[in-house]
Design an enzyme around this catalytic site. Structure first.
Site, PDB file in Angstrom:
ATOM      1  CG  HIS A 211      -0.518   0.441   2.283  1.00 58.73           C
ATOM      2  ND1 HIS A 211       0.530  -0.804   3.662  1.00 58.73           N
ATOM      3  CD2 HIS A 211      -0.342   1.472   2.935  1.00 58.73           C
ATOM      4  CE1 HIS A 211       0.618   0.065   4.514  1.00 58.73           C
ATOM      5  NE2 HIS A 211       0.572   1.411   3.992  1.00 58.73           N
TER       6      HIS A 211
HETATM    7  C1  UD1 Z   1      -2.067   5.574   5.652  1.00 59.93           C
HETATM    8  C2  UD1 Z   1      -1.164   6.497   6.298  1.00 59.93           C
HETATM    9  C3  UD1 Z   1       0.375   4.789   5.657  1.00 59.93           C
HETATM   10  C4  UD1 Z   1      -0.253   3.785   6.554  1.00 59.93           C
HETATM   11  C5  UD1 Z   1      -1.704   3.453   6.398  1.00 59.93           C
HETATM   12  C6  UD1 Z   1      -2.025   2.232   6.965  1.00 59.93           C
HETATM   13  C7  UD1 Z   1      -0.729   8.781   5.514  1.00 59.93           C
HETATM   14  C8  UD1 Z   1       0.065   9.703   5.086  1.00 59.93           C
HETATM   15  N1  UD1 Z   1      -0.480   7.168   5.262  1.00 59.93           N
HETATM   16  O1  UD1 Z   1      -2.067   5.656   3.860  1.00 59.93           O
HETATM   17  O2  UD1 Z   1       0.902   6.099   6.651  1.00 59.93           O
HETATM   18  O3  UD1 Z   1       0.534   2.852   6.845  1.00 59.93           O
HETATM   19  O4  UD1 Z   1      -2.610   4.622   5.700  1.00 59.93           O
HETATM   20  O5  UD1 Z   1      -3.183   1.388   5.921  1.00 59.93           O
HETATM   21  O6  UD1 Z   1      -1.562   9.375   6.803  1.00 59.93           O
HETATM   22  N2  UD1 Z   1      -9.312   5.047   0.883  1.00 59.93           N
HETATM   23  C9  UD1 Z   1     -10.760   4.295   1.107  1.00 59.93           C
HETATM   24  N3  UD1 Z   1     -11.694   4.565   1.511  1.00 59.93           N
HETATM   25  C10 UD1 Z   1     -10.766   4.538   3.501  1.00 59.93           C
HETATM   26  C11 UD1 Z   1      -9.108   4.941   2.962  1.00 59.93           C
HETATM   27  C12 UD1 Z   1      -8.525   5.166   1.873  1.00 59.93           C
HETATM   28  O7  UD1 Z   1     -10.655   3.881  -0.056  1.00 59.93           O
HETATM   29  O8  UD1 Z   1     -11.080   3.807   4.151  1.00 59.93           O
HETATM   30  C13 UD1 Z   1      -8.295   5.357  -0.219  1.00 59.93           C
HETATM   31  C14 UD1 Z   1      -8.641   6.791  -0.902  1.00 59.93           C
HETATM   32  O9  UD1 Z   1      -8.774   6.613  -2.415  1.00 59.93           O
HETATM   33  C15 UD1 Z   1      -7.975   7.678  -0.211  1.00 59.93           C
HETATM   34  C16 UD1 Z   1      -6.407   6.376  -0.642  1.00 59.93           C
HETATM   35  O10 UD1 Z   1      -6.909   5.400  -0.557  1.00 59.93           O
HETATM   36  O11 UD1 Z   1      -7.567   8.340  -1.035  1.00 59.93           O
HETATM   37  C17 UD1 Z   1      -5.513   6.570   0.673  1.00 59.93           C
HETATM   38  O12 UD1 Z   1      -5.472   6.384   1.796  1.00 59.93           O
HETATM   39  P1  UD1 Z   1      -4.960   7.636   2.525  1.00 59.93           P
HETATM   40  O13 UD1 Z   1      -5.784   8.172   3.921  1.00 59.93           O
HETATM   41  O14 UD1 Z   1      -4.476   9.198   2.115  1.00 59.93           O
HETATM   42  O15 UD1 Z   1      -2.956   6.899   2.631  1.00 59.93           O
HETATM   43  P2  UD1 Z   1      -2.812   5.930   3.143  1.00 59.93           P
HETATM   44  O16 UD1 Z   1      -1.956   4.835   1.683  1.00 59.93           O
HETATM   45  O17 UD1 Z   1      -4.260   4.534   3.154  1.00 59.93           O
HETATM   46  N1  UDP Z   2      -4.161  -6.301   8.195  1.00 58.81           N
HETATM   47  C1  UDP Z   2      -5.329  -6.588   8.870  1.00 58.81           C
HETATM   48  N2  UDP Z   2      -5.917  -6.679   7.591  1.00 58.81           N
HETATM   49  C2  UDP Z   2      -5.371  -6.088   6.550  1.00 58.81           C
HETATM   50  C3  UDP Z   2      -3.844  -6.279   5.905  1.00 58.81           C
HETATM   51  C4  UDP Z   2      -3.389  -5.626   7.482  1.00 58.81           C
HETATM   52  O1  UDP Z   2      -5.553  -6.499   9.787  1.00 58.81           O
HETATM   53  O2  UDP Z   2      -6.162  -6.851   5.722  1.00 58.81           O
HETATM   54  C5  UDP Z   2      -3.442  -5.401   9.995  1.00 58.81           C
HETATM   55  C6  UDP Z   2      -2.334  -6.213   9.948  1.00 58.81           C
HETATM   56  O3  UDP Z   2      -1.725  -7.312  10.608  1.00 58.81           O
HETATM   57  C7  UDP Z   2      -0.990  -5.370  10.336  1.00 58.81           C
HETATM   58  C8  UDP Z   2      -2.142  -3.416  10.180  1.00 58.81           C
HETATM   59  O4  UDP Z   2      -3.064  -4.019   9.430  1.00 58.81           O
HETATM   60  O5  UDP Z   2      -1.492  -5.085  12.101  1.00 58.81           O
HETATM   61  C9  UDP Z   2      -0.689  -2.742   9.336  1.00 58.81           C
HETATM   62  O6  UDP Z   2      -1.778  -1.776   9.103  1.00 58.81           O
HETATM   63  P1  UDP Z   2      -1.142  -1.444   7.196  1.00 58.81           P
HETATM   64  O7  UDP Z   2       0.459  -1.883   6.515  1.00 58.81           O
HETATM   65  O8  UDP Z   2      -2.240  -0.555   6.266  1.00 58.81           O
HETATM   66  O9  UDP Z   2      -0.070   0.464   8.059  1.00 58.81           O
HETATM   67  P2  UDP Z   2       1.383  -0.041   8.753  1.00 58.81           P
HETATM   68  O10 UDP Z   2       1.878  -0.821   8.812  1.00 58.81           O
HETATM   69  O11 UDP Z   2       1.826  -0.215   7.386  1.00 58.81           O
HETATM   70  O12 UDP Z   2       0.957   1.837   8.840  1.00 58.81           O
END
Ligand code: UD1
Ligand code: UDP
Length: 379
Positions: A211
């Protein structure tokens, strides 16, 4: 903004994304009636948010913002959240604010609290990748300046903070709360069998998550990554983050996804069960780098840098580039007959599962304006 009166809930816990909910859940449970859960709305799909509240038996957020939603850039998102949080803190000031990790919600929570004169506890403080192109690295640096108490997971994280001039009196090495979150969520073996059956996770498979913008936001890198996964020669189960789904569609890579076993994001017990049963993990996630050390699983980290070098040093994870290096590393790991036995005997560098208890003591001491418990790290 929607919310319910906070009453005596004087420790605000700001969270907004899946990993923040998971890693703060054990602390919220310990804080009990003192916890005021403030959800920024950054992750709004139930598969990234509500599911995890249910997994950990948390109450609904006491305050839910809607300022993070919308097709915005970082500046707008952090600015809007900071402003909404600051208004909420002025209207009903908590005695302390807890933030976790390095997301935009973390940055906004720390900024809003600090500008309102409310002391800030940073959980998972001191991580550094050295890569300023990562939004998370900048968020870590910002929160590192603002926090009043830094809960470092490891000695290395504490050393990073000391190196940037943070006063040792404000740092404690607590371990990472992901250890107890993992132990809380991992189902008993019988239940794991049931979940694995339900997901058709019998026989050998690799579990992959992707992601990070560095992997998703450029067509060539995402293509190389998905092509390598499809070429491993073993079933690849991939719970797909919405960001990655959207980018794969935008770049016309749906055909590559069809060669993987793509599923919707799963809840925490299901993810841990799949990770436990997988032969190999492939991920760019931060949390998964830590969970691999608790589950004793090999992990290929598809990143150019990591802020979690402890897991690499302990032998759990290895940094790889997408494409041929990923393919070769996956085959080498799958062909190594001793790897799992080696990892089974290796301790997690992220602590013993007591981080949340220590952070609870620190956050409540800060809220009560009492001396901070725990040992000050040596410079
Ligand atoms: C965010 C965090 C990242 C973290 C990740 C965990 C920042 C800069 N990034 O990344 O550090 O590792 O969360 O998963 O804060 N979207 C949906 N549904 C949702 C949320 C998001 O469809 O509920 C889609 C939207 O198109 C959005 C995109 O995902 O624009 C990115 O979401 P965003 O929260 O900006 O960043 P993540 O990639 O989720
Ligand atoms: N995770 C989950 N379901 C999924 C994918 C990830 O519960 O389908 C959990 C995973 O066990 C970990 C957390 O989500 O605890 C990691 O989140 P993510 O990779 O989105 O964010 P990051 O840790 O990189 O900030």
């Amino acid at each position: 903004m929607s919310g319910i009166p906070s009453g005596g809930r004087d420790v605000a816990v700001v969270l907004g994304t899946r990993p923040e909910i998971i890693k703060l859940a054990p602390l919220i449970r310990l804080l009990g009636e003192r916890a005021r859960i403030v959800h920024t709305g950054q992750h709004y799909d139930s598969s990234l948010s509500g599911t995890f509240f249910a997994n950990f038996g948390l109450p609904r957020p006491h305050l839910l913002l809607d300022g993070a939603t919308g097709p915005w850039g970082r500046g707008d998102q952090i600015g809007s959240l900071t402003s909404e949080l600051a208004r909420a803190f002025v209207a009903d000031p908590p005695r302390a604010v807890v933030v976790q990790g390095d997301t935009n919600s973390t940055s906004a929570g720390a900024q809003a609290a600090h500008y309102c004169g409310i002391p800030v506890v940073h959980v998972e403080a001191g991580l550094r990748s050295g890569d300023r192109a990562m939004p998370e690295e900048i968020n870590r640096l910002v929160v590192g300046v603002l926090a009043d108490v830094h809960c470092a997971a490891t000695d290395r994280a504490a050393a990073n903070l000391l190196a940037t001039g943070t006063a040792p009196e404000r740092i404690r090495v607590t371990g990472n709360t992901v250890v107890e979150a993992t132990l809380m969520s991992l189902p008993a073996p019988g239940e794991r069998d049931r979940i694995a059956r339900e997901h058709g996770a019998h026989g050998p498979f690799v579990l992959a998550t992707v992601h990070r913008p560095e992997n998703t936001d450029g067509a060539e890198r995402l293509r190389a990554l998905l092509t390598a996964l499809a070429g491993i020669g073993e079933r690849v189960v991939m719970p797909l983050h919405p960001r990655t789904r959207a980018k794969a569609k935008q770049f016309g890579l749906d055909g590559l996804l069809d060669r993987l076993d793509v599923i919707e994001p799963v809840d925490h017990p299901t993810f841990l069960t799949l990770a436990d049963r997988a032969r190999l993990l492939v991920s760019d996630s931060g949390g998964v780098q830590e969970e691999a050390t608790v589950l004793k699983k090999p992990l290929l980290v598809v990143r150019t840098s990591t802020e979690r070098p402890e897991a690499v040093a302990a032998g759990f994870s290895r940094l790889v580039e997408p494409g041929r290096p990923l393919l070769d590393a996956a085959r080498a790991a799958l062909d190594d007959p001793d790897l799992h036995a080696r990892l089974a005997g290796t301790a997690s560098p992220y602590g013993d599962g007591s981080a949340s208890r220590q952070i609870h003591a620190l956050a409540t001491a800060l809220a009560d304006r009492a001396p901070l418990p725990g040992a000050v790290p040596v410079r």
